[in-house]
Scaffold this motif. Structure first.
Motif, PDB file in Angstrom:
ATOM      1  N   HIS A 140       0.818  -1.221   0.000  1.00 24.27           N
ATOM      2  CA  HIS A 140       0.000   0.000   0.000  1.00 24.27           C
ATOM      3  C   HIS A 140       0.849   1.267   0.000  1.00 24.27           C
ATOM      4  O   HIS A 140       0.303   2.359  -0.040  1.00 24.27           O
ATOM      5  CB  HIS A 140      -0.917   0.027   1.229  1.00 24.27           C
ATOM      6  N   ALA A 141       2.153   1.098   0.069  1.00 24.30           N
ATOM      7  CA  ALA A 141       3.046   2.259   0.180  1.00 24.30           C
ATOM      8  C   ALA A 141       3.633   2.604  -1.181  1.00 24.30           C
ATOM      9  O   ALA A 141       4.093   1.717  -1.895  1.00 24.30           O
ATOM     10  CB  ALA A 141       4.163   1.966   1.177  1.00 24.30           C
ATOM     11  N   PRO A 142       3.630   3.887  -1.524  1.00 21.10           N
ATOM     12  CA  PRO A 142       4.348   4.279  -2.734  1.00 21.10           C
ATOM     13  C   PRO A 142       5.847   4.188  -2.461  1.00 21.10           C
ATOM     14  O   PRO A 142       6.277   4.200  -1.314  1.00 21.10           O
ATOM     15  CB  PRO A 142       3.910   5.728  -2.950  1.00 21.10           C
ATOM     16  N   GLY A 143       6.630   4.067  -3.486  1.00 24.31           N
ATOM     17  CA  GLY A 143       8.073   4.072  -3.305  1.00 24.31           C
ATOM     18  C   GLY A 143       8.661   2.678  -3.274  1.00 24.31           C
ATOM     19  O   GLY A 143       7.962   1.675  -3.355  1.00 24.31           O
ATOM     20  N   GLU A 144       9.973   2.678  -3.180  1.00 25.39           N
ATOM     21  CA  GLU A 144      10.756   1.446  -3.169  1.00 25.39           C
ATOM     22  C   GLU A 144      12.142   1.772  -2.624  1.00 25.39           C
ATOM     23  O   GLU A 144      12.327   2.822  -2.033  1.00 25.39           O
ATOM     24  CB  GLU A 144      10.829   0.865  -4.582  1.00 25.39           C
ATOM     25  N   PHE A 145      13.113   0.894  -2.847  1.00 24.56           N
ATOM     26  CA  PHE A 145      14.458   1.079  -2.301  1.00 24.56           C
ATOM     27  C   PHE A 145      15.490   1.465  -3.360  1.00 24.56           C
ATOM     28  O   PHE A 145      16.681   1.360  -3.121  1.00 24.56           O
ATOM     29  CB  PHE A 145      14.913  -0.194  -1.588  1.00 24.56           C
ATOM     30  N   SER A 195      16.119   4.475  -4.865  1.00 26.46           N
ATOM     31  CA  SER A 195      16.727   5.804  -4.770  1.00 26.46           C
ATOM     32  C   SER A 195      16.300   6.443  -3.457  1.00 26.46           C
ATOM     33  O   SER A 195      15.330   6.002  -2.827  1.00 26.46           O
ATOM     34  CB  SER A 195      16.295   6.690  -5.948  1.00 26.46           C
ATOM     35  N   LEU A 196      16.988   7.482  -3.062  1.00 28.67           N
ATOM     36  CA  LEU A 196      16.638   8.168  -1.827  1.00 28.67           C
ATOM     37  C   LEU A 196      15.231   8.755  -1.913  1.00 28.67           C
ATOM     38  O   LEU A 196      14.463   8.671  -0.957  1.00 28.67           O
ATOM     39  CB  LEU A 196      17.668   9.261  -1.526  1.00 28.67           C
ATOM     40  N   SER A 197      14.886   9.306  -3.058  1.00 34.80           N
ATOM     41  CA  SER A 197      13.539   9.866  -3.235  1.00 34.80           C
ATOM     42  C   SER A 197      12.462   8.792  -3.103  1.00 34.80           C
ATOM     43  O   SER A 197      11.423   9.024  -2.473  1.00 34.80           O
ATOM     44  CB  SER A 197      13.424  10.532  -4.606  1.00 34.80           C
ATOM     45  N   SER A 198      12.711   7.612  -3.675  1.00 32.56           N
ATOM     46  CA  SER A 198      11.700   6.562  -3.588  1.00 32.56           C
ATOM     47  C   SER A 198      11.617   5.973  -2.179  1.00 32.56           C
ATOM     48  O   SER A 198      10.540   5.553  -1.751  1.00 32.56           O
ATOM     49  CB  SER A 198      11.932   5.474  -4.639  1.00 32.56           C
ATOM     50  N   VAL A 199      12.724   5.971  -1.447  1.00 33.54           N
ATOM     51  CA  VAL A 199      12.667   5.555  -0.040  1.00 33.54           C
ATOM     52  C   VAL A 199      11.867   6.578   0.759  1.00 33.54           C
ATOM     53  O   VAL A 199      11.060   6.216   1.627  1.00 33.54           O
ATOM     54  CB  VAL A 199      14.084   5.361   0.553  1.00 33.54           C
ATOM     55  N   GLY A 200      12.051   7.863   0.430  1.00 34.99           N
ATOM     56  CA  GLY A 200      11.258   8.908   1.083  1.00 34.99           C
ATOM     57  C   GLY A 200       9.769   8.704   0.853  1.00 34.99           C
ATOM     58  O   GLY A 200       8.963   8.872   1.771  1.00 34.99           O
ATOM     59  N   GLN A 252       6.530   7.701   3.592  1.00 40.72           N
ATOM     60  CA  GLN A 252       5.365   8.571   3.785  1.00 40.72           C
ATOM     61  C   GLN A 252       4.172   7.767   4.294  1.00 40.72           C
ATOM     62  O   GLN A 252       3.263   8.326   4.886  1.00 40.72           O
ATOM     63  CB  GLN A 252       5.015   9.299   2.488  1.00 40.72           C
ATOM     64  N   ASN A 253       4.205   6.466   4.069  1.00 37.66           N
ATOM     65  CA  ASN A 253       3.196   5.571   4.629  1.00 37.66           C
ATOM     66  C   ASN A 253       3.537   5.366   6.106  1.00 37.66           C
ATOM     67  O   ASN A 253       4.633   4.907   6.443  1.00 37.66           O
ATOM     68  CB  ASN A 253       3.224   4.234   3.865  1.00 37.66           C
ATOM     69  N   ARG A 254       2.617   5.706   7.001  1.00 38.97           N
ATOM     70  CA  ARG A 254       2.902   5.623   8.445  1.00 38.97           C
ATOM     71  C   ARG A 254       3.239   4.209   8.895  1.00 38.97           C
ATOM     72  O   ARG A 254       4.060   4.011   9.784  1.00 38.97           O
ATOM     73  CB  ARG A 254       1.726   6.181   9.250  1.00 38.97           C
ATOM     74  N   GLY A 255       2.626   3.207   8.285  1.00 40.17           N
ATOM     75  CA  GLY A 255       2.928   1.818   8.635  1.00 40.17           C
ATOM     76  C   GLY A 255       4.360   1.454   8.280  1.00 40.17           C
ATOM     77  O   GLY A 255       5.052   0.775   9.040  1.00 40.17           O
TER      78      GLY A 255
END
Length: 152
Positions: free
Chosen positions: A57-62, A64-69, A73-76
């Motif tokens: 359910h979380a956007p992003g991945e590992f 790049s730093l931006s995608s980790v950020g 953003q997902n509180r979980g």
């Protein structure tokens, strides 16, 4: 379950481990079972639960730093990241205590390392490695046999 409640429970569990390591390092359960095994296992179960239920359910991945950020953003997932730190830092602190006891470094020298490891993770471990290097007059992490031979 409420993320704020899980955050408080995880923090309190880790704090119990740190208190045992700092104030009761020679109690046989502190550095050999409760702090390095029991509490990290509980934290690992919470971490796995959070990752399994929140990662998709979380956007992003590992990648790049931006995608980790974005991921955090997902509180979980943010909570999972925090629990990850709590578990591994406590495990490292437990290792510091056991290692220091094994090679004869006084606990009053290890206690500041534990506080620093609790608050700033790798910086506390680095301080411990520096103290150990001075005590053994060598640099690095050695096997038990090599450490005992240097003290003889």
């Amino acid at each position: 379950m409420n993320p704020n409640l899980l955050f408080k429970l995880a923090n309190n569990a880790a704090l119990i481990g740190w208190i045992l390591l700092i104030f009761l390092p020679r109690w046989r359960w502190s550095a050999r079972l409760i702090a390095p095994v029991l509490i990290p296992v509980l934290l690992a179960v919470l971490y796995a639960f959070l990752v399994i239920t929140q990662f998709e359910h979380a956007p992003g991945e590992f990648s790049s730093l931006s995608s980790v950020g974005l991921l955090f953003q997902n509180r979980g997932m943010l909570l999972a990241g925090w629990v990850h730190y709590l578990a591994f830092d406590l495990f490292v602190g437990s290792w510091e205590v056991r290692d220091a006891q094994r090679i004869g470094i006084a606990h009053y020298l290890v206690a500041p390392c534990l506080v620093l490891t609790f608050v700033f993770g790798p910086a506390g471990w680095l301080l411990y490695v520096m103290i150990k290097s001075v005590a053994l007059r060598t640099i690095g992490i050695e096997s038990d046999d090599a450490a005992q031979a240097s003290l003889s």
